[in-house]
Design an enzyme around this catalytic site. Sequence first.
Site, PDB file in Angstrom:
ATOM      1  N   ASP A 110       5.266  19.021  34.565  1.00 46.75           N
ATOM      2  CA  ASP A 110       3.883  19.394  34.837  1.00 46.75           C
ATOM      3  C   ASP A 110       3.584  20.043  36.327  1.00 46.75           C
ATOM      4  O   ASP A 110       2.531  20.247  36.542  1.00 46.75           O
ATOM      5  CB  ASP A 110       3.175  18.003  34.758  1.00 46.75           C
ATOM      6  CG  ASP A 110       3.511  16.966  35.898  1.00 46.75           C
ATOM      7  OD1 ASP A 110       4.275  17.211  36.672  1.00 46.75           O
ATOM      8  OD2 ASP A 110       2.641  16.217  36.243  1.00 46.75           O
ATOM      9  N   ASP A 156       3.392   8.966  36.404  1.00 43.67           N
ATOM     10  CA  ASP A 156       4.564   8.847  36.479  1.00 43.67           C
ATOM     11  C   ASP A 156       5.261   7.689  35.728  1.00 43.67           C
ATOM     12  O   ASP A 156       6.247   7.359  35.174  1.00 43.67           O
ATOM     13  CB  ASP A 156       5.491   9.293  37.692  1.00 43.67           C
ATOM     14  CG  ASP A 156       4.988  10.721  37.967  1.00 43.67           C
ATOM     15  OD1 ASP A 156       5.115  11.443  37.031  1.00 43.67           O
ATOM     16  OD2 ASP A 156       5.056  10.730  39.451  1.00 43.67           O
ATOM     17  N   LEU A 210       7.168  14.404  30.904  1.00 44.97           N
ATOM     18  CA  LEU A 210       7.150  14.219  29.619  1.00 44.97           C
ATOM     19  C   LEU A 210       5.738  14.409  29.009  1.00 44.97           C
ATOM     20  O   LEU A 210       4.608  14.020  29.450  1.00 44.97           O
ATOM     21  CB  LEU A 210       7.232  12.629  29.290  1.00 44.97           C
ATOM     22  CG  LEU A 210       6.937  12.230  27.936  1.00 44.97           C
ATOM     23  CD1 LEU A 210       8.024  12.778  27.044  1.00 44.97           C
ATOM     24  CD2 LEU A 210       6.987  10.806  27.887  1.00 44.97           C
ATOM     25  N   GLU A 252      -2.474  -1.462  -4.022  1.00 49.76           N
ATOM     26  CA  GLU A 252      -2.634  -1.208  -5.413  1.00 49.76           C
ATOM     27  C   GLU A 252      -1.456  -2.246  -6.263  1.00 49.76           C
ATOM     28  O   GLU A 252      -0.591  -2.788  -5.622  1.00 49.76           O
ATOM     29  CB  GLU A 252      -2.109   0.097  -5.675  1.00 49.76           C
ATOM     30  CG  GLU A 252      -0.769   0.627  -5.565  1.00 49.76           C
ATOM     31  CD  GLU A 252      -0.650   1.092  -4.169  1.00 49.76           C
ATOM     32  OE1 GLU A 252      -1.596   0.792  -3.134  1.00 49.76           O
ATOM     33  OE2 GLU A 252       0.213   1.746  -3.869  1.00 49.76           O
ATOM     34  N   ASP A 269       0.481   3.955  -1.773  1.00 49.38           N
ATOM     35  CA  ASP A 269      -0.232   5.235  -1.717  1.00 49.38           C
ATOM     36  C   ASP A 269      -1.230   5.471  -0.572  1.00 49.38           C
ATOM     37  O   ASP A 269      -1.798   6.491  -0.576  1.00 49.38           O
ATOM     38  CB  ASP A 269      -0.976   5.409  -2.900  1.00 49.38           C
ATOM     39  CG  ASP A 269      -2.199   4.316  -3.183  1.00 49.38           C
ATOM     40  OD1 ASP A 269      -2.137   3.500  -1.975  1.00 49.38           O
ATOM     41  OD2 ASP A 269      -2.869   3.948  -4.100  1.00 49.38           O
ATOM     42  N   ASP A 285       0.874  -1.155  -0.133  1.00 52.74           N
ATOM     43  CA  ASP A 285      -0.054  -0.012  -0.036  1.00 52.74           C
ATOM     44  C   ASP A 285       0.899   1.468  -0.027  1.00 52.74           C
ATOM     45  O   ASP A 285       0.822   1.964   0.955  1.00 52.74           O
ATOM     46  CB  ASP A 285      -1.041   0.123   1.300  1.00 52.74           C
ATOM     47  CG  ASP A 285      -1.850   1.267   1.200  1.00 52.74           C
ATOM     48  OD1 ASP A 285      -1.981   1.996   0.216  1.00 52.74           O
ATOM     49  OD2 ASP A 285      -2.255   1.470   2.465  1.00 52.74           O
ATOM     50  N   HIS A 298       9.753  17.652  37.481  1.00 50.56           N
ATOM     51  CA  HIS A 298       8.674  17.435  36.413  1.00 50.56           C
ATOM     52  C   HIS A 298       8.054  18.560  36.116  1.00 50.56           C
ATOM     53  O   HIS A 298       7.859  19.759  36.678  1.00 50.56           O
ATOM     54  CB  HIS A 298       7.754  16.772  36.941  1.00 50.56           C
ATOM     55  CG  HIS A 298       7.953  15.260  37.495  1.00 50.56           C
ATOM     56  ND1 HIS A 298       7.238  14.381  37.965  1.00 50.56           N
ATOM     57  CD2 HIS A 298       9.154  14.707  37.351  1.00 50.56           C
ATOM     58  CE1 HIS A 298       7.897  13.242  38.676  1.00 50.56           C
ATOM     59  NE2 HIS A 298       9.079  13.472  38.174  1.00 50.56           N
ATOM     60  N   CYS A 310      -0.184  14.610  38.570  1.00 50.28           N
ATOM     61  CA  CYS A 310       0.657  13.591  38.825  1.00 50.28           C
ATOM     62  C   CYS A 310      -0.076  12.290  39.181  1.00 50.28           C
ATOM     63  O   CYS A 310       0.469  10.929  38.760  1.00 50.28           O
ATOM     64  CB  CYS A 310       1.492  13.814  40.072  1.00 50.28           C
ATOM     65  SG  CYS A 310       2.151  15.472  39.988  1.00 50.28           S
ATOM     66  N   ASP A 362       1.344  -5.014  20.465  1.00 52.68           N
ATOM     67  CA  ASP A 362       0.289  -5.539  21.122  1.00 52.68           C
ATOM     68  C   ASP A 362       0.354  -7.100  21.570  1.00 52.68           C
ATOM     69  O   ASP A 362       1.188  -7.621  21.284  1.00 52.68           O
ATOM     70  CB  ASP A 362      -1.194  -4.974  20.583  1.00 52.68           C
ATOM     71  CG  ASP A 362      -1.632  -5.905  19.575  1.00 52.68           C
ATOM     72  OD1 ASP A 362      -0.708  -6.498  18.753  1.00 52.68           O
ATOM     73  OD2 ASP A 362      -2.609  -5.925  19.188  1.00 52.68           O
ATOM     74  N   ASP A 372       3.271  -9.289  20.990  1.00 54.76           N
ATOM     75  CA  ASP A 372       3.394 -10.313  19.933  1.00 54.76           C
ATOM     76  C   ASP A 372       4.870 -10.137  19.198  1.00 54.76           C
ATOM     77  O   ASP A 372       5.402 -10.892  18.473  1.00 54.76           O
ATOM     78  CB  ASP A 372       2.233  -9.812  18.778  1.00 54.76           C
ATOM     79  CG  ASP A 372       0.986 -10.408  19.534  1.00 54.76           C
ATOM     80  OD1 ASP A 372       0.885 -11.210  20.209  1.00 54.76           O
ATOM     81  OD2 ASP A 372      -0.017  -9.657  19.293  1.00 54.76           O
ATOM     82  N   ASP A 413      -3.769   4.209   1.116  1.00 57.70           N
ATOM     83  CA  ASP A 413      -5.183   4.494   1.253  1.00 57.70           C
ATOM     84  C   ASP A 413      -5.726   3.198   1.838  1.00 57.70           C
ATOM     85  O   ASP A 413      -6.822   2.726   1.893  1.00 57.70           O
ATOM     86  CB  ASP A 413      -5.520   4.731  -0.203  1.00 57.70           C
ATOM     87  CG  ASP A 413      -5.388   3.462  -1.248  1.00 57.70           C
ATOM     88  OD1 ASP A 413      -4.692   2.593  -0.712  1.00 57.70           O
ATOM     89  OD2 ASP A 413      -6.088   3.420  -2.250  1.00 57.70           O
TER      90      ASP A 413
END
Lengths: 685, 685
Positions: free
Chosen positions: B491, B368, B428, B141, B135, B133, B489, B667, B166, B176, B137
Amino acid sequence: MLQQTSSVNAFPKKKNEYQRTIRLDTCIAQKVLYVVGTTLKTNLGRCAPPNSTFFSVKCTPSVKYDIIPPPKESSHLSPITLNEKSVLLISMSGASQYENDSKLSVRYYSQDKDILGNAILHLTALEISLDVDADRDGVVEKNNPNKGSWKWGPDGHGAILLVNCDSERSYFQKPDNEVDYISKLSDLKDMSVMVLRTRGPARLPDGYKLTMHICQGHADGVRVYRPKPRYTSNSISGVANEFAQVLCSNVLSREVPYLGGAAEMNFYVEGLKFPDKDFDGLISISLSLLEPICTGLPETPIFTDTVMFRVAPWIMTPNTLRPVEVFVCSTSDNYSFLKGMRSLVANSGYKLNICHEYMNRGDRWMQDELEFGYIDAPHHRFPVVLDSPRDGKLLDFPYKELLGPDFGYVTRVALRKDVSSLDSFGNLEVSPPVTVNGKKYPLGRIIIGVAFPTTTKGRNMTQVVQDFLWAQKVQQPIALFSDWLLVGHVDEFMTFVPAPDRKGFRLLLASPDAGYKLFRGLKNNGHGQARLFEGRRDQEPITVDDILEDAGFQAENNYVQSCIDWNRDVLKRELGLDDSDIIDLPILFKLQQDEDNEYRAVAFYPDMVNLIVLGKNLGIPKPFGPKVNGRCALEEEMSSLMEDLGLSCTFIDDFASYHRLLGEVHCGSNVRREPFDFKWWNLDM
Amino acid sequence: MLQQTSSVNAFPKKKNEYQRTIRLDTCIAQKVLYVVGTTLKTNLGRCAPPNSTFFSVKCTPSVKYDIIPPPKESSHLSPITLNEKSVLLISMSGASQYENDSKLSVRYYSQDKDILGNAILHLTALEISLDVDADRDGVVEKNNPNKGSWKWGPDGHGAILLVNCDSERSYFQKPDNEVDYISKLSDLKDMSVMVLRTRGPARLPDGYKLTMHICQGHADGVRVYRPKPRYTSNSISGVANEFAQVLCSNVLSREVPYLGGAAEMNFYVEGLKFPDKDFDGLISISLSLLEPICTGLPETPIFTDTVMFRVAPWIMTPNTLRPVEVFVCSTSDNYSFLKGMRSLVANSGYKLNICHEYMNRGDRWMQDELEFGYIDAPHHRFPVVLDSPRDGKLLDFPYKELLGPDFGYVTRVALRKDVSSLDSFGNLEVSPPVTVNGKKYPLGRIIIGVAFPTTTKGRNMTQVVQDFLWAQKVQQPIALFSDWLLVGHVDEFMTFVPAPDRKGFRLLLASPDAGYKLFRGLKNNGHGQARLFEGRRDQEPITVDDILEDAGFQAENNYVQSCIDWNRDVLKRELGLDDSDIIDLPILFKLQQDEDNEYRAVAFYPDMVNLIVLGKNLGIPKPFGPKVNGRCALEEEMSSLMEDLGLSCTFIDDFASYHRLLGEVHCGSNVRREPFDFKWWNLDM
């Protein structure tokens, strides 16, 4: 390519983008250190006394300010309406002579124009610039606006570092980048000069300091030195221990002195490693002005200037560049080869270096143990030998004999089990400059030989060397298929020679078809009984007829031709060549079982494509072909093809001491050449 | 970034550039396998019999040919003058139905037009295309001309791979990509489909075969599966063990069957690792048609088709994206916090996930231990949790509770000694989409906190995590200075909230100046005796007057303001913000000695900027500020600032169970959000 790591992008690219927020305080007068070219910014509302409705600004003539949004009042002399969002931008045009010699004050008024408070700033202006040769003219200019980034091409910018991989000392050899001090003063010329220019009062205000720093990600690629405090750049007496290390992999940050008045301090920046799979070659160095807070708290950087270097890549030199010196080995049995080479090199006007037996220990394959290249910067350049992981008995030669003042050394270490015959540097060549579908390669393209990617078996050039070659970027490599050869080197079937026309060179390819065509022509003209290897005591002669009648031998050569044709198709595509850029040389091969009982090809008679190019003179393995009218038909054909290009052929007898050991003239020699005139940083990447 | 390694560039980018040199032979008729779309090229002179002067060409209607240079003869029917350089180009427009169903012959003539020899080619034409694929979409193709390379942007091309991180199984959890078989059929949707399309006779001529291959440098990044031979794509019964591994890190090349007639075979390509410092994310897969030579010799690839994938980067989600679910911990002491969160999340209409004590073991800092993100491809996307090397007692939560079907997991392992508080993912964050000096960041920019690069001491986010974040490329990170905070941090002093105007968001910054301004206003309006922390049993109350009179406390807050202002200047530059895009929140800090006896900042009262954004609802730490007319002045100010943006404030009591432990609402929580509508591959890089 990966971005530079963390800390670097916290700083602006250009000084004039540098805006610093400062606090106004109506309780205590503040002392502010200002860096010329930046802007101080303060929010007028944030620290205003309660109920402030108007404000006014006053300053000494050296200070300029702007109010944003611009006040509606036509004159700044009368109090201005305070807007919650009002911002004051402050700048100064030149350095201060004395500490706090400039002043700005903001006065706050109530609705009734009663004075509610005064915020006073005592200002000291500094000029600071960390400078490098970002315009690549060999001179460190002042405050180049592009010094903090790096761009390829003729309109590019950004300074250049050399890997300091030569050795200033001829004995006690170790490349200088493996030694963490300056062993000799001459070492400085391998480094890039970086100048810290400052202008301001005699001393920095109390507690302020200058610090130079690099980030962790760049730390193992660079060292920075400067003259020790008691020496200035002007008073260097020539003793290397007058230099102190400023930054290295263990010291990412160090205070540097502020000299006062108008001052320049030279630093010397040393590159430590070449670009590789995990290193894009970019290194940033920063200088910050730190403001003290109080004991136990880290100082705040209030201004940072950053310069960026790229480490110069290792560059190979194709056959079309002018030779400087030729290297061969002397062994107990190669007298006739040496004699031929000596005369060829002398007649061509170059220098012959002979590696003697105490050093080569019988290993005659000078091509295979090393590859000559160079590194180049606007301030300096020098040759650098790439030492192969092959590590035959010539193993010590590159390190012990070549490494020295202005002669660098680099190698890549591979596991013994990963090293094969394809790691010999007869399997590492470089094309002359080419243009491919409009893309220019003014430094040519590196050529290596590997196994077909389609087979699970097969030998390869070791990954660490391949990674190194690809990471240099400026001579983007091409992988050919060479594993069909017993020895497995690309120089067994191809080379480049200079040409006066077309692209400035021809690709020469070994061609069994051309060989058969020549032999069939001989037979057709009544020379079928002419014999190859005539008169050699170490090789049974064979007639042209016998060759042409051997169907099995023809089949082997058809196979070899199909292998070479496969490479021919790749070379045409990747170098943008036409058929007219290629010359087929009449060379036959035979298949021979290797130690794994696989059949692989070796040259049947001395492999003329495995030649040495010295300007317009070629040193070619003497093929011992069939003689017609007293002249070797193979030599005649070769000479005729080369004469069309204005090249002169010298046939060198390498039969006993090289050909029978599966190598030829090129395998047994090496040529150091002049660098390209073209500068690699001018490439459009 | 580094180029792909060796073997890849030996193949042309587009099929129509593919020209293959073949040999003519007048001794035996040759069988040639031709791939539609390529050109066969043969040198007419190279194998001509001696004395050949003319030649002619004849072929069946399915074959087309060109002679170069074009012959002077007006008709090809009569013999053509043979030029030493004459080249014949041969092509066919469609696949053969039967082996050798097409033919071309070249006849050579003498000066007198006597026939000297015939070279005969029996031709079989195949159509071969390895398709992806390219392109973008979602559909594979047929033979996209750009499938062999990768280009960013809306007019870009190149296929996309997901890291199959996952786990299709909810129990026996392992991502996996760490399992080298297909454990469940549903695993296929995490892979990219690659189709081998062929057309031709029922079988390949004897000895020819198809092989799929990858190069060593890409081998640990990808696996390829296909239905086992006895199953075709159409007859999959739903059993995962019907799939066989084709390629993996140990198998770089494997034969794949040729099905005959017009056939399609599906392959499933699995990404194994994310882009990182030493991996640019690009992976090529090739399919070659091999020609047999003879026993003991490797087959020659006579045609190769290559596709290129880029591994999808891990992408973070800013506060402006729609929430999906909220995560918090339940502990023995956080009842009032949980109650507040439960009601906020329920009222906002989202899902609340509570991590219970058996799993969190008292570790309440849900922000955290992990960061939610996602990976995206045209065919599939799913959330991926980045597990922090912090590894507190919540350590098992991401792996054991989050990893599962369509929920990926990635981590970076650091040495224990290199991990600091700055590795917690409260440090982060990611900005909403921004445009900076014309450069667009439609996925925003990652924000991390580090120490000043100017200090040799100081804590940092560990290099392996920084390298990972930078290597994702699509949300180019910004490094702020957060080491001045005890916890360290980002935040703790900044966040983003959605806004209906301007850039679609506001940056909220903690501001001691704004705090002092508010308190001075209170004092001025006669509320100097109003008390903070009123009524709390766990905290001594303090009056506004006491705060304003403490000069040391003011100095500490001035320092904090200067640290935040430094970050403010960086954020303005790197996110292209104006002052109007920033809102200062009235928050005071105090300095406290850390375990190394260094003074670092903590919030003096609950740090309102450490809030959670759920659409238009904010969950804010209840500040316990001074009350004026029964209303907390801090809450009132906060609510008023946020109401202007159409946001609704809920103040959550986190005092005892979070604030006193140096964290707040943000936090203690985490939000998984919807992905961006914007597709990362449409970025102009």
